[in-house]
Write an enzyme that holds these catalytic residues in place. Structure first.
Site, PDB file in Angstrom:
ATOM      1  N   LYS A  22       0.842  -1.213   0.000  1.00  0.00           N
ATOM      2  CA  LYS A  22       0.000   0.000   0.000  1.00  0.00           C
ATOM      3  C   LYS A  22       0.867   1.249   0.000  1.00  0.00           C
ATOM      4  O   LYS A  22       0.679   2.149  -0.803  1.00  0.00           O
ATOM      5  CB  LYS A  22      -0.891   0.002   1.257  1.00  0.00           C
ATOM      6  CG  LYS A  22      -1.513   1.368   1.551  1.00  0.00           C
ATOM      7  CD  LYS A  22      -2.373   1.368   2.795  1.00  0.00           C
ATOM      8  CE  LYS A  22      -1.662   1.670   4.086  1.00  0.00           C
ATOM      9  NZ  LYS A  22      -1.385   3.085   4.344  1.00  0.00           N
ATOM     10  N   ASN A  23       1.825   1.309   0.920  1.00  0.00           N
ATOM     11  CA  ASN A  23       2.575   2.552   1.071  1.00  0.00           C
ATOM     12  C   ASN A  23       3.549   2.797  -0.076  1.00  0.00           C
ATOM     13  O   ASN A  23       3.965   3.931  -0.301  1.00  0.00           O
ATOM     14  CB  ASN A  23       3.293   2.585   2.425  1.00  0.00           C
ATOM     15  CG  ASN A  23       2.309   2.810   3.560  1.00  0.00           C
ATOM     16  OD1 ASN A  23       1.144   3.134   3.317  1.00  0.00           O
ATOM     17  ND2 ASN A  23       2.764   2.632   4.789  1.00  0.00           N
ATOM     18  N   CYS A 116      -4.067  13.049  12.783  1.00  0.00           N
ATOM     19  CA  CYS A 116      -4.880  11.837  12.740  1.00  0.00           C
ATOM     20  C   CYS A 116      -4.690  11.113  14.060  1.00  0.00           C
ATOM     21  O   CYS A 116      -4.010  11.609  14.957  1.00  0.00           O
ATOM     22  CB  CYS A 116      -4.498  10.963  11.556  1.00  0.00           C
ATOM     23  SG  CYS A 116      -2.868  10.274  11.694  1.00  0.00           S
ATOM     24  N   ARG A 121       1.196  14.858  12.802  1.00  0.00           N
ATOM     25  CA  ARG A 121       1.557  14.624  11.410  1.00  0.00           C
ATOM     26  C   ARG A 121       1.698  15.910  10.578  1.00  0.00           C
ATOM     27  O   ARG A 121       0.940  16.153   9.636  1.00  0.00           O
ATOM     28  CB  ARG A 121       0.578  13.648  10.774  1.00  0.00           C
ATOM     29  CG  ARG A 121       0.424  12.417  11.646  1.00  0.00           C
ATOM     30  CD  ARG A 121      -0.064  11.235  10.951  1.00  0.00           C
ATOM     31  NE  ARG A 121       0.853  10.710   9.958  1.00  0.00           N
ATOM     32  CZ  ARG A 121       0.550   9.705   9.154  1.00  0.00           C
ATOM     33  NH1 ARG A 121      -0.629   9.142   9.209  1.00  0.00           N
ATOM     34  NH2 ARG A 121       1.425   9.258   8.294  1.00  0.00           N
ATOM     35  N   ASP A 317       4.926   0.938  11.914  1.00  0.00           N
ATOM     36  CA  ASP A 317       3.664   0.330  11.455  1.00  0.00           C
ATOM     37  C   ASP A 317       3.487  -1.113  11.949  1.00  0.00           C
ATOM     38  O   ASP A 317       2.438  -1.718  11.699  1.00  0.00           O
ATOM     39  CB  ASP A 317       3.584   0.362   9.919  1.00  0.00           C
ATOM     40  CG  ASP A 317       3.445   1.779   9.385  1.00  0.00           C
ATOM     41  OD1 ASP A 317       3.096   2.680  10.164  1.00  0.00           O
ATOM     42  OD2 ASP A 317       3.711   1.989   8.184  1.00  0.00           O
ATOM     43  N   ARG A 409      -8.628   0.010   5.257  1.00  0.00           N
ATOM     44  CA  ARG A 409      -7.786   0.988   4.554  1.00  0.00           C
ATOM     45  C   ARG A 409      -6.457   0.367   4.138  1.00  0.00           C
ATOM     46  O   ARG A 409      -5.858   0.801   3.157  1.00  0.00           O
ATOM     47  CB  ARG A 409      -7.499   2.185   5.472  1.00  0.00           C
ATOM     48  CG  ARG A 409      -8.679   3.121   5.643  1.00  0.00           C
ATOM     49  CD  ARG A 409      -8.246   4.347   6.413  1.00  0.00           C
ATOM     50  NE  ARG A 409      -6.925   4.754   5.971  1.00  0.00           N
ATOM     51  CZ  ARG A 409      -5.941   5.146   6.769  1.00  0.00           C
ATOM     52  NH1 ARG A 409      -6.099   5.207   8.058  1.00  0.00           N
ATOM     53  NH2 ARG A 409      -4.771   5.491   6.271  1.00  0.00           N
TER      54      ARG A 409
HETATM   55  N1  EPU Z   1       7.272  14.689  10.212  1.00  0.00           N
HETATM   56  C1  EPU Z   1       7.510  16.004  10.455  1.00  0.00           C
HETATM   57  N2  EPU Z   1       7.367  16.901   9.438  1.00  0.00           N
HETATM   58  C2  EPU Z   1       6.996  16.520   8.179  1.00  0.00           C
HETATM   59  C3  EPU Z   1       6.749  15.147   7.940  1.00  0.00           C
HETATM   60  C4  EPU Z   1       6.898  14.252   8.975  1.00  0.00           C
HETATM   61  O1  EPU Z   1       7.851  16.387  11.572  1.00  0.00           O
HETATM   62  O2  EPU Z   1       6.900  17.379   7.305  1.00  0.00           O
HETATM   63  C5  EPU Z   1       7.421  13.706  11.298  1.00  0.00           C
HETATM   64  C6  EPU Z   1       6.148  12.905  11.569  1.00  0.00           C
HETATM   65  O3  EPU Z   1       5.265  13.590  12.430  1.00  0.00           O
HETATM   66  C7  EPU Z   1       6.716  11.652  12.169  1.00  0.00           C
HETATM   67  C8  EPU Z   1       8.019  11.448  11.379  1.00  0.00           C
HETATM   68  O4  EPU Z   1       8.350  12.733  10.871  1.00  0.00           O
HETATM   69  O5  EPU Z   1       7.050  11.860  13.520  1.00  0.00           O
HETATM   70  C9  EPU Z   1       7.925  10.464  10.234  1.00  0.00           C
HETATM   71  O6  EPU Z   1       6.795  10.761   9.416  1.00  0.00           O
HETATM   72  P1  EPU Z   1       6.786  10.447   7.859  1.00  0.00           P
HETATM   73  O7  EPU Z   1       6.639  11.734   7.110  1.00  0.00           O
HETATM   74  O8  EPU Z   1       7.928   9.575   7.499  1.00  0.00           O
HETATM   75  O9  EPU Z   1       5.414   9.666   7.698  1.00  0.00           O
HETATM   76  P2  EPU Z   1       4.575   9.624   6.367  1.00  0.00           P
HETATM   77  O10 EPU Z   1       5.484   9.660   5.215  1.00  0.00           O
HETATM   78  O11 EPU Z   1       3.475  10.618   6.439  1.00  0.00           O
HETATM   79  C10 EPU Z   1       4.584   7.046   6.007  1.00  0.00           C
HETATM   80  C11 EPU Z   1       3.579   5.934   6.003  1.00  0.00           C
HETATM   81  C12 EPU Z   1       3.088   5.665   7.408  1.00  0.00           C
HETATM   82  C13 EPU Z   1       4.292   5.310   8.275  1.00  0.00           C
HETATM   83  C14 EPU Z   1       5.315   6.445   8.221  1.00  0.00           C
HETATM   84  C15 EPU Z   1       6.592   6.142   8.977  1.00  0.00           C
HETATM   85  C16 EPU Z   1       2.515   6.142   3.840  1.00  0.00           C
HETATM   86  C17 EPU Z   1       1.292   6.419   3.061  1.00  0.00           C
HETATM   87  N3  EPU Z   1       2.450   6.300   5.151  1.00  0.00           N
HETATM   88  O12 EPU Z   1       3.896   8.203   6.474  1.00  0.00           O
HETATM   89  O13 EPU Z   1       2.227   4.554   7.321  1.00  0.00           O
HETATM   90  O14 EPU Z   1       3.888   5.104   9.596  1.00  0.00           O
HETATM   91  O15 EPU Z   1       5.677   6.699   6.843  1.00  0.00           O
HETATM   92  O16 EPU Z   1       7.194   5.001   8.479  1.00  0.00           O
HETATM   93  O17 EPU Z   1       3.524   5.735   3.283  1.00  0.00           O
HETATM   94  C18 EPU Z   1       0.424   3.184   7.914  1.00  0.00           C
HETATM   95  O18 EPU Z   1       0.586   2.575   6.847  1.00  0.00           O
HETATM   96  O19 EPU Z   1      -0.325   2.753   8.828  1.00  0.00           O
HETATM   97  C19 EPU Z   1       1.113   4.448   8.123  1.00  0.00           C
HETATM   98  C20 EPU Z   1       0.724   5.332   9.023  1.00  0.00           C
END
Ligand code: EPU
Length: 433
Positions: A22-23, A116, A121, A317, A409
């Site tokens: 998915k991701n 969320c 986030r 995750d 989801r």
């Molecule tokens: N963060 C910031 N600023 C930003 C972006 C992120 O401070 O601009 C922080 C976040 O709050 C968090 C950390 O950095 O503490 C990592 O967040 P990241 O941006 O890597 O998360 P994401 O890219 O939004 C993806 C996955 C998540 C998974 C995370 C971490 C997808 C669609 N989602 O989210 O998956 O937990 O990476 O590996 O790829 C799930 O599948 O259940 C899920 C939540």
């Protein structure tokens, strides 16, 4: 709303194939905005989040259709650039369209994703990265409004490290945008997750020039145009890990086909520390991301210590699923959440099933009990839901999991996938009124 009725206490046995990730699929689909030529993605899972992303792409002029196990995309109209709140609020990963839209159309308006269940986030790192490429970005009425002066982004050096490490989707956004920018971009503190490597593979097949994906420094040499391509999505490491924990918790023995073992090093270590046997049946050096793996649960797991970290560390995750296992271990386990420090909504629900968990800040100490007991529980986010299904499979008696839409989801008809392995999970419509 659907609920799951789970009859616990049945060990899982048999084989199961891991679905496409998915991701990985979400930013791969968004890459359809980077070209007007057709793109084919094979092994995209059939999930609510994927349907939402396709709906969003359709709004943005990129139509998609299914063919066999693939999704075909083609952008026919590049006039739209607005990802509206009504779609973004259902799926935070909508932010993936920001980089591709800006790079190809010179402008983007994407509703700011809110927080969320797993935390705030923020998207500051995404914006920082795109600003470094020359984008002018403002917030207007809850929307991120971005523009590339002169219609094209310019390569630059971008630092994507934040308080909690790098950002996966932020790296995807900046890398996709840099592929069409003028000149060279260096992304420092890039996310190293396998989903980023997969996106780099697709972009490269489309004609992008990218070096270093999978390491903290990615270099992108921008090109004028990208072409169509066909690409097979990597298997889902989180789904694979969830099945491993299911076998471990039920004292079962299962065979995982299409298993991305190479992306599950830290998970394997933690499982083995708990006494779970993980054994590759295929030559992992040949195809480490598509192995056949046998997983066998112990009579009672040993306690373990684990901290979630960016890849290749233990993935956040799978933290909730690991906690379900720790709940029945023979002693005290310690789990620390370093990516989303508030991601503990499953704790109270596990406690309803008899788990003994003491949480302080980002750390939980779990004193294993001999067995969990079935109870009505509430899903609150995707991975917490998976944890509760696993706990229900291991518990004595009946567990009723409410709000299964969270699970849907990210897991395709989980009850139908696990049923042939011996799980008793029935999906029923909740009585309302
Ligand atoms: N963060 C910031 N600023 C930003 C972006 C992120 O401070 O601009 C922080 C976040 O709050 C968090 C950390 O950095 O503490 C990592 O967040 P990241 O941006 O890597 O998360 P994401 O890219 O939004 C993806 C996955 C998540 C998974 C995370 C971490 C997808 C669609 N989602 O989210 O998956 O937990 O990476 O590996 O790829 C799930 O599948 O259940 C899920 C939540």
């Amino acid at each position: 709303m659907d609920v799951f009725v789970i009859e616990g206490g049945r060990p899982l046995h048999g084989s199961i194939r891991v679905n496409g990730s998915k991701n990985a699929s979400l930013p791969l689909l968004a890459a359809g905005l980077l070209t007007c030529e057709p793109l084919e993605l094979l092994d995209v899972p059939r999930l609510a989040d994927i349907a939402n992303m396709r709906r969003l792409l359709d709004r943005l002029g990129c139509e998609s259709g299914e063919s066999g196990n693939g999704v075909r995309l083609r952008t026919g109209d590049e006039s739209a650039s607005h990802a509206p709140y009504e779609i973004v609020r259902t799926m935070r990963a909508s932010i993936c369209v920001l980089g591709p839209l800006l790079a190809r159309r010179g402008r983007a308006r994407v509703s700011m994703p809110g927080g969320c269940a797993i935390g705030d986030r923020p998207v500051d790192l995404h914006l920082r990265g795109l600003r470094a490429l020359g984008a002018e970005i403002e917030l207007e009425g809850g929307d991120i409004v971005a523009r590339a002066p002169g219609g094209r982004l310019r390569g630059s050096t971008v630092f994507l490290g934040g308080t909690f490490g790098s950002t996966v989707l932020g790296t995807a956004n900046v890398m996709s945008a840099a592929a069409l920018a003028e000149g060279r971009t260096v992304i420092e503190s890039a996310a190293c997750e396998p989903e980023i490597v997969d996106l780099a593979r697709l972009l490269t097949a489309m004609g992008a020039r990218i070096e270093g994906a999978g390491s903290p420094r990615i270099t992108v040499y921008g090109v004028r145009e990208l072409a169509g391509a066909s690409h097979q999505v990597i298997p889902d490491r989180i789904e694979a890990g969830t099945f491993m924990y299911a076998a471990a918790l039920t004292r079962g023995e299962i065979r995982l086909e299409n298993c991305p073992l190479d992306a599950l090093m830290a998970v394997r270590e933690t499982l083995e520390e708990a006494g779970v046997e993980v054994h590759a049946e295929t030559d992992v050096s040949r195809d480490p991301m598509r192995a056949t793996v046998r997983v066998r649960g112990p009579d009672r797991p040993s306690p373990f210590t684990m901290t979630t970290q960016p890849h290749p560390g233990f993935p956040t995750d799978l933290q909730a699923q690991a906690m379900a296992l720790a709940s029945v271990a023979d002693g005290h386990s310690v789990i620390t959440e370093k990516i989303f420090p508030e991601r503990f909504l499953h704790v109270a629900e596990l406690q309803r099933m008899g788990a003994k968990i003491f949480r302080q800040g980002p750390t939980a100490v779990i004193s294993g009990v001999e067995a969990l007991r079935g109870a009505p529980v509430m899903a609150s986010d995707l991975r917490a839901s998976a944890c509760l299904v696993l706990a229900g499979l291991a518990a004595s008696g009946t567990t009723v999991l409410n709000r299964v839409y969270h699970l849907d989801r990210g897991y395709e008809r989980l009850e139908e996938r696990l049923g042939p392995l011996g799980a008793s999970i029935t999906r029923v419509q909740e009585q309302t009124g």
